[in-house]
Write a protein that holds these residues in place. Structure first.
Motif, mmCIF file in Angstrom:
data_model
loop_
_atom_site.group_PDB
_atom_site.id
_atom_site.type_symbol
_atom_site.label_atom_id
_atom_site.label_comp_id
_atom_site.label_asym_id
_atom_site.label_seq_id
_atom_site.Cartn_x
_atom_site.Cartn_y
_atom_site.Cartn_z
ATOM 1 N N VAL A 95 0.546 -0.693 -0.067
ATOM 2 C CA VAL A 95 0.046 0.180 -0.130
ATOM 3 C C VAL A 95 0.651 0.823 -0.141
ATOM 4 C CG1 VAL A 95 -1.525 1.478 1.337
ATOM 5 C CG2 VAL A 95 -1.733 -1.448 0.877
ATOM 6 N N TYR A 96 0.270 1.996 -0.966
ATOM 7 C CA TYR A 96 1.150 3.367 -1.186
ATOM 8 C C TYR A 96 0.767 4.869 -0.776
ATOM 9 C CZ TYR A 96 4.709 0.265 -2.593
ATOM 10 O OH TYR A 96 5.798 -0.207 -3.173
ATOM 11 N N ASP A 97 0.450 5.348 0.002
ATOM 12 C CA ASP A 97 0.283 7.189 -0.301
ATOM 13 C C ASP A 97 0.557 7.679 -1.062
ATOM 14 O OD1 ASP A 97 -1.066 9.428 0.174
ATOM 15 O OD2 ASP A 97 -0.060 9.245 2.409
ATOM 16 N N VAL A 98 -0.363 7.948 -2.159
ATOM 17 C CA VAL A 98 -0.265 8.618 -3.473
ATOM 18 C C VAL A 98 -1.222 9.883 -4.091
ATOM 19 C CG1 VAL A 98 -0.155 6.617 -4.658
ATOM 20 C CG2 VAL A 98 -2.394 7.232 -4.396
ATOM 21 N N SER A 99 -0.930 10.636 -2.475
ATOM 22 C CA SER A 99 -1.617 11.669 -2.046
ATOM 23 C C SER A 99 -0.896 13.046 -2.410
ATOM 24 C CB SER A 99 -2.134 12.807 -0.643
ATOM 25 O OG SER A 99 -2.679 11.338 0.222
ATOM 26 N N SER A 100 0.824 12.704 -2.888
ATOM 27 C CA SER A 100 1.000 14.289 -3.558
ATOM 28 C C SER A 100 0.909 13.399 -5.573
ATOM 29 C CB SER A 100 2.411 13.301 -2.954
ATOM 30 O OG SER A 100 2.963 12.439 -3.540
ATOM 31 N N GLY A 101 0.217 12.710 -5.353
ATOM 32 C CA GLY A 101 -0.050 12.759 -6.777
ATOM 33 C C GLY A 101 -1.193 12.589 -6.966
ATOM 34 N N ARG A 102 -2.238 13.262 -6.615
ATOM 35 C CA ARG A 102 -3.446 13.433 -6.679
ATOM 36 C C ARG A 102 -4.203 13.884 -7.555
ATOM 37 N NH1 ARG A 102 -7.467 14.294 -2.827
ATOM 38 N NH2 ARG A 102 -6.214 13.723 -1.218
ATOM 39 N N ARG A 103 -3.825 14.287 -8.709
ATOM 40 C CA ARG A 103 -4.862 15.028 -10.010
ATOM 41 C C ARG A 103 -5.060 13.995 -10.443
ATOM 42 N NH1 ARG A 103 -0.509 16.398 -14.055
ATOM 43 N NH2 ARG A 103 1.347 16.386 -13.377
ATOM 44 N N HIS A 104 -3.896 12.472 -10.711
ATOM 45 C CA HIS A 104 -4.009 11.469 -11.978
ATOM 46 C C HIS A 104 -5.746 10.240 -10.894
ATOM 47 C CE1 HIS A 104 -0.171 12.621 -13.473
ATOM 48 N NE2 HIS A 104 0.251 12.650 -12.259
ATOM 49 N N TYR A 105 -5.125 10.457 -9.369
ATOM 50 C CA TYR A 105 -5.850 9.379 -8.425
ATOM 51 C C TYR A 105 -7.104 9.323 -7.586
ATOM 52 C CZ TYR A 105 -1.531 7.155 -9.328
ATOM 53 O OH TYR A 105 0.049 7.154 -9.733
ATOM 54 N N GLU A 106 -7.298 10.742 -7.953
ATOM 55 C CA GLU A 106 -8.394 11.473 -7.007
ATOM 56 C C GLU A 106 -9.757 10.857 -7.511
ATOM 57 O OE1 GLU A 106 -8.034 15.530 -6.368
ATOM 58 O OE2 GLU A 106 -8.340 16.435 -8.900
ATOM 59 N N PRO A 107 -11.193 11.135 -7.169
ATOM 60 C CA PRO A 107 -11.958 10.655 -8.125
ATOM 61 C C PRO A 107 -12.636 11.778 -9.082
ATOM 62 C CG PRO A 107 -12.630 10.974 -5.154
ATOM 63 C CD PRO A 107 -11.566 11.215 -5.174
ATOM 64 N N GLY A 108 -12.587 11.222 -10.309
ATOM 65 C CA GLY A 108 -12.740 11.851 -11.979
ATOM 66 C C GLY A 108 -11.441 11.794 -12.761
#
Length: 264
Positions: free
Chosen positions: A63-76
């Motif tokens: 499991v990885y925290d990808v918050s810093s790449g939010r624009r790739h993984y956030e809803p939508g």
């Protein structure tokens, strides 16, 4: 499908990198202080939406925290389907449907397992490892399952196959090739063809690989000892690799021509 950047490394660098990666695999799978264990239902809460506790994804149970790449993984976002789950298979197949966003990697080839290994390297380098998912790849004790051990074995075998392929490519670099609807086909050799730089040019030959349906064009050394012999062997005929049993000449092309043309 997700894509990785970068070119093919030189043989020496590739061999060294493969050895380093193989050594690191056990570090990835083994215990690491401070990580959490997630059940899939808990991980599903980490999709980066309003009120969610974070934005995580998993790959091969890690499991990885990808918050810093939010624009790739956030809803939508384009890769939002990867968030909050282990969708290892989709990293290879590019199937972003609910049926494709799964952790089942059975049936993948050695080369496809290497794609997963590359993505593990990517996430290890660019995001924070936070834990493991209890299920297919890790047990309730956080230790690898037999299924993960099989994945590791396939990655190791894939790395070895890559080394062999790169070694053969240095020996028999692919030809340059072009085709025209008016002029037909042309194969030729140069000091850099098939992405392989060298101090010789060679001549085009058909390489028949065991198991392959069709031969492909490679450049072959014409002087010195065969690649599997040393230069001080008195029995070699100073023909390079021309006498290799898996090679064939192109009909109508002079044996030592560096260019073979086949008009329509």
């Amino acid at each position: 499908m997700l894509r990785l950047g970068g070119g093919v490394p030189l043989l020496g660098l590739a061999v060294a990198a493969a050895a380093v990666v193989a050594a690191r695999l056990m570090g990835w799978w083994g215990l690491r202080a401070g990580f959490r264990l997630f059940i899939p239902e808990e991980l599903a809460r980490y999709r980066g939406g309003p009120g969610d506790p974070g934005l995580y994804l998993a790959l091969l149970g890690r499991v990885y925290d990808v918050s810093s790449g939010r624009r790739h993984y956030e809803p939508g976002a384009h890769y939002s389907g990867f968030a909050g789950r282990d969708a290892s298979r989709a990293f290879v197949t590019g199937d972003y449907s609910e049926g494709g966003l799964v952790d089942n990697v059975s049936g993948l080839t050695f080369s496809e397992m290497l794609i997963l290994q590359h993505w593990l390297s990517f996430y290890e380098k660019n995001y924070v490892f936070v834990g493991r998912v209890i299920g297919r790849f890790y047990g309730e004790d956080g230790l690898p399952t037999p299924e993960l051990a099989q994945v590791e074995a396939m990655i190791t075998q894939g790395l070895e196959a890559n080394k062999r392929e790169l070694k053969e490519k240095q020996k028999f670099p692919p030809c340059n090739a072009e085709w025209s609807s008016t002029r037909g086909s042309r194969f030729w050799c140069s000091q850099k063809s098939g992405g392989v730089s060298r101090d010789w040019i060679g001549v085009p030959r058909k390489l028949y690989k065991p198991g392959a349906k069709e031969p492909h064009c490679v450049c072959v050394r014409t002087t010195g000892p065969p690649s599997d012999q040393t230069s001080d062997n008195p029995t070699h005929r100073n023909r390079g690799d021309l006498d290799h049993p898996h090679l064939g000449e192109y009909t109508g092309c002079p044996p030592l021509a560096i260019t073979c043309s086949f008009p329509l």
